[in-house]
Write an enzyme that holds these catalytic residues in place. Structure first.
Site, PDB file in Angstrom:
ATOM      1  N   CYS A 184      -0.559   0.325   0.126  1.00 26.82           N
ATOM      2  CA  CYS A 184      -0.056  -0.128   1.417  1.00 26.82           C
ATOM      3  C   CYS A 184      -1.217  -0.716   2.230  1.00 26.82           C
ATOM      4  O   CYS A 184      -2.304  -0.149   2.213  1.00 26.82           O
ATOM      5  CB  CYS A 184       0.558   1.074   2.144  1.00 26.82           C
ATOM      6  SG  CYS A 184       1.346   0.631   3.688  1.00 26.82           S
ATOM      7  N   PRO A 185      -1.041  -1.840   2.858  1.00 23.66           N
ATOM      8  CA  PRO A 185       0.198  -2.585   3.089  1.00 23.66           C
ATOM      9  C   PRO A 185       0.397  -3.764   2.139  1.00 23.66           C
ATOM     10  O   PRO A 185       1.259  -4.591   2.370  1.00 23.66           O
ATOM     11  CB  PRO A 185       0.005  -3.100   4.519  1.00 23.66           C
ATOM     12  CG  PRO A 185      -1.461  -3.449   4.551  1.00 23.66           C
ATOM     13  CD  PRO A 185      -2.126  -2.347   3.714  1.00 23.66           C
TER      14      PRO A 185
END
Length: 75
Positions: free
Chosen positions: A14-15
């Site tokens: 992430c992200p």
């Protein structure tokens, strides 16, 4: 599930799966489906929320050998 485009985001944290998904969706026409493969478990909630907020439809999800698969139809 048939997809118009496939995105391999395995190994990304992430992200980055969301960033790559957004970029790939920009290349699709409304109604086309993007298939995404990820290994980041957080992507399950992230992609569902991102799809909804972006006006897209999370059509299907699956898990196979620690790989999460998502199919998102562009809204």
């Amino acid at each position: 599930m048939n997809a118009d485009k496939m995105l391999d985001a395995k190994g990304l944290a992430c992200p980055m799966p969301i960033v790559k998904t957004k970029k790939a969706m920009n290349d699709l026409q409304t109604g086309q489906v993007l298939e995404i493969h990820v290994t980041d478990k957080g992507a399950k909630a992230d992609l569902a929320a991102w799809s909804k907020s972006g006006g897209h439809e999370l059509v299907e999800t699956a898990e196979e050998n620690d790989i999460l698969k998502f199919w998102i139809r562009k809204g």
